[in-house]
Design a protein around this motif. Structure first.
Motif, short mmCIF file in Angstrom:
data_model
loop_
_atom_site.label_atom_id
_atom_site.label_comp_id
_atom_site.label_asym_id
_atom_site.label_seq_id
_atom_site.Cartn_x
_atom_site.Cartn_y
_atom_site.Cartn_z
N ILE A 67 0.84 -1.20 0.00
CA ILE A 67 0.00 0.00 0.00
C ILE A 67 0.88 1.25 0.00
O ILE A 67 0.62 2.19 -0.74
CB ILE A 67 -0.98 -0.01 1.19
CG1 ILE A 67 -2.03 -1.10 0.98
CG2 ILE A 67 -1.64 1.36 1.37
CD1 ILE A 67 -2.93 -1.35 2.18
N GLN A 68 1.92 1.26 0.83
CA GLN A 68 2.85 2.41 0.85
C GLN A 68 3.47 2.62 -0.53
O GLN A 68 3.58 3.76 -1.00
CB GLN A 68 3.94 2.22 1.90
CG GLN A 68 3.48 2.41 3.31
CD GLN A 68 3.14 3.86 3.64
OE1 GLN A 68 3.01 4.73 2.80
NE2 GLN A 68 2.95 4.12 4.91
N SER A 69 3.86 1.54 -1.17
CA SER A 69 4.44 1.62 -2.51
C SER A 69 3.42 2.17 -3.52
O SER A 69 3.76 3.02 -4.35
CB SER A 69 4.93 0.24 -2.94
OG SER A 69 5.45 0.28 -4.24
N SER A 70 2.20 1.70 -3.44
CA SER A 70 1.14 2.20 -4.33
C SER A 70 0.91 3.69 -4.13
O SER A 70 0.76 4.44 -5.09
CB SER A 70 -0.18 1.45 -4.08
OG SER A 70 -0.10 0.13 -4.50
N LEU A 71 0.87 4.12 -2.86
CA LEU A 71 0.66 5.53 -2.58
C LEU A 71 1.80 6.37 -3.17
O LEU A 71 1.56 7.44 -3.75
CB LEU A 71 0.54 5.77 -1.07
CG LEU A 71 -0.73 5.24 -0.41
CD1 LEU A 71 -0.66 5.42 1.10
CD2 LEU A 71 -1.97 5.93 -0.97
N GLN A 72 3.04 5.90 -3.02
CA GLN A 72 4.18 6.62 -3.58
C GLN A 72 4.07 6.73 -5.10
O GLN A 72 4.32 7.79 -5.67
CB GLN A 72 5.50 5.95 -3.20
CG GLN A 72 5.90 6.17 -1.77
CD GLN A 72 7.18 5.44 -1.41
OE1 GLN A 72 7.58 4.48 -2.06
NE2 GLN A 72 7.85 5.92 -0.36
N GLN A 73 3.70 5.63 -5.76
CA GLN A 73 3.56 5.65 -7.21
C GLN A 73 2.45 6.59 -7.66
O GLN A 73 2.52 7.16 -8.74
CB GLN A 73 3.29 4.24 -7.74
CG GLN A 73 4.48 3.32 -7.63
CD GLN A 73 4.14 1.88 -7.99
OE1 GLN A 73 3.02 1.56 -8.38
NE2 GLN A 73 5.12 1.00 -7.86
N LEU A 74 1.44 6.75 -6.82
CA LEU A 74 0.33 7.64 -7.14
C LEU A 74 0.55 9.05 -6.63
O LEU A 74 -0.34 9.90 -6.71
CB LEU A 74 -0.97 7.06 -6.55
CG LEU A 74 -1.41 5.72 -7.15
CD1 LEU A 74 -2.47 5.05 -6.27
CD2 LEU A 74 -1.93 5.92 -8.57
N SER A 75 1.73 9.32 -6.09
CA SER A 75 2.12 10.63 -5.57
C SER A 75 1.20 11.12 -4.45
O SER A 75 0.86 12.30 -4.39
CB SER A 75 2.19 11.66 -6.70
OG SER A 75 3.12 11.26 -7.67
N VAL A 76 0.82 10.21 -3.58
CA VAL A 76 0.01 10.57 -2.42
C VAL A 76 0.79 10.19 -1.17
O VAL A 76 1.27 9.07 -1.04
CB VAL A 76 -1.35 9.82 -2.42
CG1 VAL A 76 -2.13 10.11 -1.15
CG2 VAL A 76 -2.17 10.19 -3.64
N THR A 77 0.92 11.14 -0.28
CA THR A 77 1.57 10.87 1.00
C THR A 77 0.48 10.43 1.96
O THR A 77 -0.50 11.14 2.17
CB THR A 77 2.26 12.14 1.54
OG1 THR A 77 3.19 12.60 0.56
CG2 THR A 77 2.97 11.86 2.84
N GLY A 78 0.66 9.25 2.54
CA GLY A 78 -0.39 8.74 3.41
C GLY A 78 0.13 7.93 4.56
O GLY A 78 1.31 7.58 4.62
N SER A 79 -0.77 7.61 5.47
CA SER A 79 -0.46 6.78 6.62
C SER A 79 -1.28 5.50 6.52
O SER A 79 -2.47 5.54 6.23
CB SER A 79 -0.84 7.48 7.92
OG SER A 79 -0.06 8.64 8.10
#
Length: 190
Positions: A112-124
């Motif tokens: 999920i962290q990797s997906s968020l990075q690829q989508l340019s979203v910073t998340g927890s």
């Protein structure tokens, strides 16, 4: 010989078609993925109206778990449920084997962290392992939420009697995380 064939068929059926693990992903859409031992999605269940909209047109049955999780996260970003401001995800893994449960929890959190990075979203990503209980099942069914989110609702109402389960169940994971932090209730975040 017939007994050996029958036994093989029973074990093959359990391996391919029996639910081995339940994975829930909550933001405000609450989605529950039921997977078999080979990490193939048997069912993708929307637990609320937002999840129904999110999953409309997505056929995740038979998909590899990691691919399905990536598709769900991508759809959440595309549909505005995950942004830089609304950026908290609750991942809940339910499996009877604690080692398998911990392994899946760690792998999916990283995915999920990797997906968020690829989508340019910073998340927890708040990640937890749970085993079904009757209390959590009741809360989840009553409010149309996952058992993972029900656990958070239960923890918050236990810590602060001024909070209402009715109100908490309707909040996003982002809002629940802020309430938990304000009340000193620890959650694992990655």
């Amino acid at each position: 010989a017939a007994l050996v064939v029958l036994t093989g068929c029973v074990f093959g059926y359990r391996y391919q078609f029996a639910v081995d693990t339940t994975v829930s992903i909550d933001v405000n859409p609450s989605i529950q993925l039921e997977i078999n031992r080979s990490e193939k999605v048997l069912a993708a269940n929307p637990l609320n109206e937002d999840a129904e909209v999110l999953l409309d047109g997505m056929d995740l049955k038979g998909t590899n778990l990691k691919t399905a999780v990536n598709a769900v996260i991508g759809s959440m970003v595309q549909n505005g449920y995950l942004t830089d401001d609304l950026n908290s995800i609750l991942l809940t893994v339910d499996n009877g084997d604690p080692n398998r449960q911990a392994q899946l929890q760690e792998e999916l959190t990283n995915d999920i962290q990797s997906s968020l990075q690829q989508l340019s979203v910073t998340g927890s990503v708040f990640s937890q392992s749970l085993n079904q209980t009757q209390d959590l099942e009741t809360i989840a069914a009553q409010y149309g939420i996952s058992q993972g989110k029900a656990y958070w609702v239960q923890q918050l109402t236990s810590a602060d009697s001024t909070l209402s389960a009715d109100t908490l169940a309707g909040l996003s994971i982002n809002d629940l995380a802020l309430l938990a932090e304000a009340r000193g209730i620890g959650q694992d975040s990655y």
